[in-house]
Design an enzyme around this catalytic site. Structure first.
Site, PDB file in Angstrom:
ATOM      1  N   ARG A  92      47.552  27.865  34.304  1.00 37.58           N
ATOM      2  CA  ARG A  92      46.169  27.916  34.257  1.00 37.58           C
ATOM      3  C   ARG A  92      45.762  28.375  32.970  1.00 37.58           C
ATOM      4  O   ARG A  92      46.039  29.535  32.561  1.00 37.58           O
ATOM      5  CB  ARG A  92      45.632  28.619  35.443  1.00 37.58           C
ATOM      6  CG  ARG A  92      44.032  28.534  35.584  1.00 37.58           C
ATOM      7  CD  ARG A  92      43.569  29.141  36.829  1.00 37.58           C
ATOM      8  NE  ARG A  92      42.338  29.227  37.076  1.00 37.58           N
ATOM      9  CZ  ARG A  92      41.429  30.087  37.039  1.00 37.58           C
ATOM     10  NH1 ARG A  92      41.833  31.295  36.844  1.00 37.58           N
ATOM     11  NH2 ARG A  92      40.254  30.268  37.265  1.00 37.58           N
ATOM     12  N   ASN A 169      35.443  29.242  36.228  1.00 35.19           N
ATOM     13  CA  ASN A 169      36.201  30.395  37.051  1.00 35.19           C
ATOM     14  C   ASN A 169      35.094  31.080  37.846  1.00 35.19           C
ATOM     15  O   ASN A 169      34.106  31.706  37.339  1.00 35.19           O
ATOM     16  CB  ASN A 169      36.627  31.244  35.986  1.00 35.19           C
ATOM     17  CG  ASN A 169      37.105  32.446  36.631  1.00 35.19           C
ATOM     18  OD1 ASN A 169      38.355  32.268  37.394  1.00 35.19           O
ATOM     19  ND2 ASN A 169      36.857  33.760  36.309  1.00 35.19           N
ATOM     20  N   GLU A 170      35.216  31.725  39.008  1.00 36.94           N
ATOM     21  CA  GLU A 170      34.560  32.469  39.953  1.00 36.94           C
ATOM     22  C   GLU A 170      32.972  32.362  39.487  1.00 36.94           C
ATOM     23  O   GLU A 170      32.199  33.204  39.292  1.00 36.94           O
ATOM     24  CB  GLU A 170      35.109  34.022  39.449  1.00 36.94           C
ATOM     25  CG  GLU A 170      36.376  34.022  40.035  1.00 36.94           C
ATOM     26  CD  GLU A 170      37.005  35.406  39.365  1.00 36.94           C
ATOM     27  OE1 GLU A 170      36.251  36.256  39.114  1.00 36.94           O
ATOM     28  OE2 GLU A 170      38.014  35.597  39.690  1.00 36.94           O
ATOM     29  N   HIS A 236      40.582  33.215  44.956  1.00 39.45           N
ATOM     30  CA  HIS A 236      41.303  34.151  44.290  1.00 39.45           C
ATOM     31  C   HIS A 236      41.389  35.360  45.204  1.00 39.45           C
ATOM     32  O   HIS A 236      40.551  35.946  45.693  1.00 39.45           O
ATOM     33  CB  HIS A 236      40.235  34.842  43.109  1.00 39.45           C
ATOM     34  CG  HIS A 236      40.319  33.689  42.113  1.00 39.45           C
ATOM     35  ND1 HIS A 236      39.412  33.685  40.679  1.00 39.45           N
ATOM     36  CD2 HIS A 236      40.733  32.481  42.206  1.00 39.45           C
ATOM     37  CE1 HIS A 236      39.630  32.495  40.215  1.00 39.45           C
ATOM     38  NE2 HIS A 236      40.407  31.769  40.693  1.00 39.45           N
ATOM     39  N   TYR A 238      42.299  39.419  45.508  1.00 41.40           N
ATOM     40  CA  TYR A 238      42.669  40.577  44.912  1.00 41.40           C
ATOM     41  C   TYR A 238      42.488  41.559  45.990  1.00 41.40           C
ATOM     42  O   TYR A 238      42.940  41.449  47.099  1.00 41.40           O
ATOM     43  CB  TYR A 238      41.738  40.799  43.757  1.00 41.40           C
ATOM     44  CG  TYR A 238      42.222  40.065  42.647  1.00 41.40           C
ATOM     45  CD1 TYR A 238      43.040  40.377  41.761  1.00 41.40           C
ATOM     46  CD2 TYR A 238      41.283  38.771  42.201  1.00 41.40           C
ATOM     47  CE1 TYR A 238      43.418  39.663  40.514  1.00 41.40           C
ATOM     48  CE2 TYR A 238      41.854  38.036  41.150  1.00 41.40           C
ATOM     49  CZ  TYR A 238      42.761  38.619  40.321  1.00 41.40           C
ATOM     50  OH  TYR A 238      42.801  37.714  39.389  1.00 41.40           O
ATOM     51  N   GLU A 265      44.293  32.702  41.348  1.00 39.27           N
ATOM     52  CA  GLU A 265      44.332  33.915  40.864  1.00 39.27           C
ATOM     53  C   GLU A 265      44.846  34.877  41.974  1.00 39.27           C
ATOM     54  O   GLU A 265      44.325  34.790  43.146  1.00 39.27           O
ATOM     55  CB  GLU A 265      43.170  34.463  40.177  1.00 39.27           C
ATOM     56  CG  GLU A 265      42.600  34.047  38.713  1.00 39.27           C
ATOM     57  CD  GLU A 265      41.617  34.602  38.279  1.00 39.27           C
ATOM     58  OE1 GLU A 265      41.375  35.861  38.551  1.00 39.27           O
ATOM     59  OE2 GLU A 265      41.029  34.229  37.396  1.00 39.27           O
ATOM     60  N   TRP A 295      47.668  36.308  37.982  1.00 37.85           N
ATOM     61  CA  TRP A 295      47.031  36.840  37.161  1.00 37.85           C
ATOM     62  C   TRP A 295      47.725  37.933  36.441  1.00 37.85           C
ATOM     63  O   TRP A 295      47.998  38.945  37.374  1.00 37.85           O
ATOM     64  CB  TRP A 295      45.510  37.232  37.387  1.00 37.85           C
ATOM     65  CG  TRP A 295      44.733  37.419  35.983  1.00 37.85           C
ATOM     66  CD1 TRP A 295      44.511  39.106  35.472  1.00 37.85           C
ATOM     67  CD2 TRP A 295      43.870  36.665  35.534  1.00 37.85           C
ATOM     68  NE1 TRP A 295      43.724  38.875  34.667  1.00 37.85           N
ATOM     69  CE2 TRP A 295      43.194  37.648  34.457  1.00 37.85           C
ATOM     70  CE3 TRP A 295      43.565  35.321  35.568  1.00 37.85           C
ATOM     71  CZ2 TRP A 295      42.347  37.024  33.327  1.00 37.85           C
ATOM     72  CZ3 TRP A 295      42.620  34.813  34.470  1.00 37.85           C
ATOM     73  CH2 TRP A 295      41.983  35.509  33.519  1.00 37.85           C
TER      74      TRP A 295
END
Length: 549
Positions: A92, A169-170, A236, A238, A265, A295
């Site tokens: 990516r 992105n985001e 994503h 996290y 991610e 990531w």
């Protein structure tokens, strides 16, 4: 300014807010993804079929790769060859549309695509300028990102077999994330109206982590707005996803509804916001055959998330070792896209494995062994499936002819079988099955006291006392119990709850992490209830049953 963290430094507080918000809100109002409809038309290359990403020839394509910060490090183009050398099948690539960072030109993007193809990598192209829109004043809009892609149409059309367009992105922060839906639909339709036939990827709001369930709740309507049906959702993961239950609940909701999803991610190392559960992310992605993109390769402002330091594969970090060479890692699970010719001449499937035999059966696990398969080229691995009611569910993968299946339920009957596969993706016939019954969960060295401190209409306060009745201290414990009357935990002190239906798991706070021998810790919580508020009938600690009292 070169920055490759998953969000700008100004979002530290937002990330912390997201983590707290998951506990306070996420467990109370989870969204439910609805079943996806079959796409009306298919893209000329990579496209969606029956809720899965497939190549133009119909073969499944499961992304196994990493993110690369090209826009801030344009001179590190050799990284694509290094990423491929570690076994990845996808990269990516971070680009900029000019709103926040200097735009990547059409010639630069064409060169990136050419290098991806030369290194036999599927290329996911993303615009990073949209990161945190609505909360970060520097962020651009999805509409601006769509215009950037339209400006690149001449170098993107014809590459549908090799690239996926990740619009932005985001593209929404934590401020009014419900505002994500309409601009996302508009950007998709703008690209389709401009003639793009590529598979399009869309990131979730809440800085990509969707802790308020906006993408999950609206996924079906967003998917339906793409007339081609070639839309891929990206979550994503996290620190919001720091328990196994949160990870599996989110991913299974999309897969069960046949809504295509990828972990676009994710991180693993603990930071000031928490400790992501990367092991469950990778294991669940492998079990469900969905993609993941770690990531990131290198160049982070804080190198905690660098897979290699200084763009040097000889300086691989522990995070890199985990991603490339750990369990369910890239080296073990990645398969090169067939569009590059990988395995195209091998059409012979391996022989069926021998019937598995079971040993070391416990309350929660069983070790399976089987006679190895043979293949004209070579067996690449085995997939173990649970068989029941005419259906199969993948539960484990292995490169050798044995594996330990975990996560089983005590005193439960199971049937398992095995498939072999080769590097070209050919799969054997299924082996014969083995049946087993897991052991009864043994009583642990613990007791749990539960009481209702106070009640009011629609809510109550509860207290849980965990006692260690053993002779050794307990650290890093996990408490489990089930509410029978629809109660939910809204906030807790002394521990962090995760809830799926009536099932609740609790992990400790820092100050309750260790329970000394003969000692106890106390948890308190606020919950919601209906007319009935029955106490949980049983408790487990680290999977072992505890005495009530």
């Amino acid at each position: 300014m070169r920055r490759t963290r998953k969000s700008p430094l100004s979002t530290l507080l937002a990330r912390l807010t997201a983590l707290v918000g998951l506990v306070l809100l996420g467990v109370l109002c989870p969204g439910t993804a609805q079943a996806a409809q079959e796409p009306g038309t298919q893209a000329t290359g990579l496209h969606i079929s029956n809720g899965r990403l497939v190549e133009g020839n119909g073969n499944d394509f499961v992304m196994r790769g990493v993110n690369h910060a090209h826009t801030w490090y344009p001179d590190e183009s050799g990284s694509l060859a290094d990423i491929k050398a570690q076994g990845a099948n996808t990269v990516r690539v971070v680009l900029a549309d000019g709103h926040r960072w200097t735009a990547n030109s059409a010639s630069d993007v064409a060169n990136v695509v050419a290098q991806c193809k030369a290194n036999k990598l599927i290329c996911v192209l993303e615009v990073h300028d949209t990161t945190g829109y609505g909360e970060d004043s520097a962020a651009g809009t999805l509409d601006q990102a769509a215009d950037y892609w339209i400006g690149l149409k001449s170098v993107l059309v014809g590459q549908e077999n090799y690239i996926i367009i990740n619009i932005g992105n985001e593209p929404w922060g934590n401020t009014d994330p419900a505002g994500w839906t309409a601009p996302t639909v508009a950007a998709i339709q703008k690209l389709r109206g401009a003639g793009f036939e590529h598979t399009i990827m869309v990131d979730a709001p809440n800085w990509g982590q969707d802790w308020q369930q906006v993408m999950r709740t609206n996924a079906q309507s967003v998917y339906a707005a793409d007339t081609t049906g070639n839309l891929l959702f990206s979550i994503h993961m996290y620190s919001v996803f720091d328990t196994a239950a949160e990870v599996t609940d989110y991913l299974n909701a999309f897969v069960s509804a046949k809504l295509p999803i990828v972990i676009g991610e994710f991180g693993g190392p603990a930071d000031q916001w928490g400790d992501p559960d990367e092991d469950t992310m990778m294991a669940t992605a492998e079990q469900l055959d969905i993609g993941y993109l770690a990531w990131s390769w290198s160049g982070n402002t804080d190198p905690i998330l660098d897979l290699v330091l200084n763009f040097d594969p000889a300086q691989m970090t522990s995070w890199g070792q985990r991603i490339f060479h750990g369990a369910n890692g890239i080296a073990q699970t990645a398969k090169e896209a067939t569009v590059f010719g990988g395995g195209s001449s091998d059409t012979q499937a391996p022989t069926a494995p021998g019937a598995p035999t079971a040993s070391a059966v416990t309350a929660t696990s069983a070790h399976l062994t089987w006679t190895a398969s043979t293949d004209n080229v070579g067996v690449a691995g085995y997939d173990v499936v649970r068989v029941g009611g005419g259906t199969e569910t993948k539960v484990a993968s292995a490169t050798a002819n044995s594996v330990t299946v975990t996560g089983l339920t005590a005193n439960t009957a199971y049937s398992f079988a095995v498939y072999a596969r080769d590097a070209a993706g050919n799969r054997s016939a299924r082996s014969a099955t083995v049946s087993l019954t897991t052991a009864t969960t043994p009583a642990g060295s613990c007791s749990v006291g539960y009481r209702v401190v106070g009640e009011w209409q629609g809510g109550f306060q509860g207290e849980i006392v965990i006692r260690n009745t053993g002779t050794a201290s307990l650290s890093g414990w996990k408490l489990g119990f089930v509410f029978a009357d629809g109660q939910t935990v809204s906030t807790m002190w002394g521990g962090t709850p995760a809830q799926s239906g009536g099932s609740v798991t609790v992990t400790p706070a820092s100050y309750t992490n260790t329970i000394p021998a003969g000692g106890s810790v106390t948890l308190g919580f606020i919950g919601s209830k209906g007319a009935t508020n029955t106490a949980p009938a049983a408790f487990t600690l680290n999977g072992a049953a505890c005495v009530n009292g």
